[in-house]
Design a protein around this motif. Sequence first.
Motif, short mmCIF file in Angstrom:
data_model
loop_
_atom_site.label_atom_id
_atom_site.label_comp_id
_atom_site.label_asym_id
_atom_site.label_seq_id
_atom_site.Cartn_x
_atom_site.Cartn_y
_atom_site.Cartn_z
N MET A 1 2.34 5.12 19.48
CA MET A 1 3.34 6.17 19.52
C MET A 1 2.68 7.42 20.09
SD MET A 1 5.42 7.99 16.36
CE MET A 1 6.35 6.53 15.99
N ASN A 2 3.33 8.04 21.05
CA ASN A 2 2.83 9.29 21.60
C ASN A 2 3.31 10.44 20.72
OD1 ASN A 2 1.52 8.17 23.82
ND2 ASN A 2 3.41 8.11 24.99
N VAL A 3 2.35 11.20 20.21
CA VAL A 3 2.66 12.35 19.37
C VAL A 3 2.03 13.57 20.03
CG1 VAL A 3 2.36 13.39 17.09
CG2 VAL A 3 2.67 10.92 17.29
N THR A 4 2.77 14.65 20.09
CA THR A 4 2.22 15.90 20.62
C THR A 4 2.26 16.97 19.54
OG1 THR A 4 4.38 16.52 21.51
CG2 THR A 4 2.88 15.40 23.01
N ARG A 5 1.31 17.89 19.66
CA ARG A 5 1.25 19.00 18.72
C ARG A 5 1.96 20.19 19.35
NH1 ARG A 5 -3.11 20.51 14.65
NH2 ARG A 5 -2.50 22.60 14.10
N ASN A 6 2.87 20.78 18.60
CA ASN A 6 3.62 21.95 19.06
C ASN A 6 2.82 23.22 18.80
OD1 ASN A 6 5.83 20.24 19.70
ND2 ASN A 6 6.43 20.26 17.55
N HIS B 1 5.05 0.36 9.71
CA HIS B 1 4.23 0.30 10.93
C HIS B 1 4.42 1.54 11.80
CE1 HIS B 1 7.97 -1.37 12.62
NE2 HIS B 1 7.51 -0.98 13.80
N LEU B 2 5.60 2.14 11.79
CA LEU B 2 5.80 3.38 12.55
C LEU B 2 5.12 4.57 11.87
CD1 LEU B 2 9.46 3.21 13.89
CD2 LEU B 2 7.32 2.82 15.11
N GLU B 3 5.08 4.57 10.54
CA GLU B 3 4.35 5.62 9.83
C GLU B 3 2.87 5.59 10.20
OE1 GLU B 3 4.99 5.12 5.65
OE2 GLU B 3 7.05 5.85 5.75
N VAL B 4 2.30 4.37 10.25
CA VAL B 4 0.89 4.22 10.61
C VAL B 4 0.67 4.68 12.06
CG1 VAL B 4 -0.93 2.50 11.02
CG2 VAL B 4 0.43 2.40 8.93
N GLN B 5 1.55 4.28 12.96
CA GLN B 5 1.41 4.67 14.35
C GLN B 5 1.54 6.19 14.52
OE1 GLN B 5 4.16 2.29 16.63
NE2 GLN B 5 2.87 0.48 16.46
N TRP B 6 2.44 6.79 13.79
CA TRP B 6 2.61 8.24 13.86
C TRP B 6 1.35 8.95 13.34
CZ3 TRP B 6 2.79 12.37 10.41
CH2 TRP B 6 3.28 13.58 10.93
N SER B 7 0.81 8.46 12.24
CA SER B 7 -0.42 9.05 11.69
C SER B 7 -1.57 8.94 12.68
CB SER B 7 -0.79 8.37 10.37
OG SER B 7 0.20 8.63 9.40
N ALA B 8 -1.66 7.83 13.38
CA ALA B 8 -2.69 7.67 14.40
C ALA B 8 -2.45 8.65 15.55
CB ALA B 8 -2.71 6.24 14.91
N ILE C 1 -3.15 1.60 17.51
CA ILE C 1 -2.88 0.77 16.33
C ILE C 1 -2.23 -0.52 16.77
CG2 ILE C 1 -1.58 0.59 14.18
CD1 ILE C 1 -3.71 2.69 13.94
N ILE C 2 -2.71 -1.63 16.23
CA ILE C 2 -2.09 -2.92 16.47
C ILE C 2 -1.60 -3.46 15.13
CG2 ILE C 2 -2.42 -5.29 17.28
CD1 ILE C 2 -4.74 -4.14 19.01
N ASP D 1 1.44 -6.33 6.65
CA ASP D 1 0.92 -5.00 6.30
C ASP D 1 -0.57 -4.86 6.58
OD1 ASP D 1 1.64 -2.42 5.49
OD2 ASP D 1 0.87 -2.77 3.46
N LYS D 2 -1.04 -5.50 7.65
CA LYS D 2 -2.43 -5.38 8.11
C LYS D 2 -2.41 -4.82 9.53
CE LYS D 2 -4.32 -7.46 4.57
NZ LYS D 2 -4.78 -6.65 3.49
N TYR D 3 -3.43 -4.01 9.83
CA TYR D 3 -3.48 -3.32 11.11
C TYR D 3 -4.89 -3.36 11.68
CZ TYR D 3 0.85 -1.58 9.23
OH TYR D 3 2.10 -1.51 8.69
#
Length: 83
Positions: free
Chosen positions: A1-6, A22-29, A42-43, A48-50
């Motif tokens: 997931m692409n996350v940008t800082r404002n 899985h989206l929570e984990v991707q967002w945290s990454a 993240i894969i 519930d394993k990554y």
Amino acid sequence: MNVTRNPDGSHTPPYDPNWPPHLEVQWSAGVAACETGLNIHIIDLGDDKYAVHVGGSGQSPMDRASVYAFLDGVVAGAREARR
């Protein structure tokens, strides 16, 4: 997931408590990537394993709590390295 800082310190997309795990984990990454400038991937391995890949090095399998702890360590290490 692409996350940008404002500019105000928030992130886009904003955290959504209704996301599946899985989206929570991707967002945290994505947030950790913003904080460190590192390429973090993240894969979802299922059950519930990554797998977490940071700059070409990988760690797997990890449960969600371990992923969060690992990402916290990556962010802390990057902060110390910048000192």
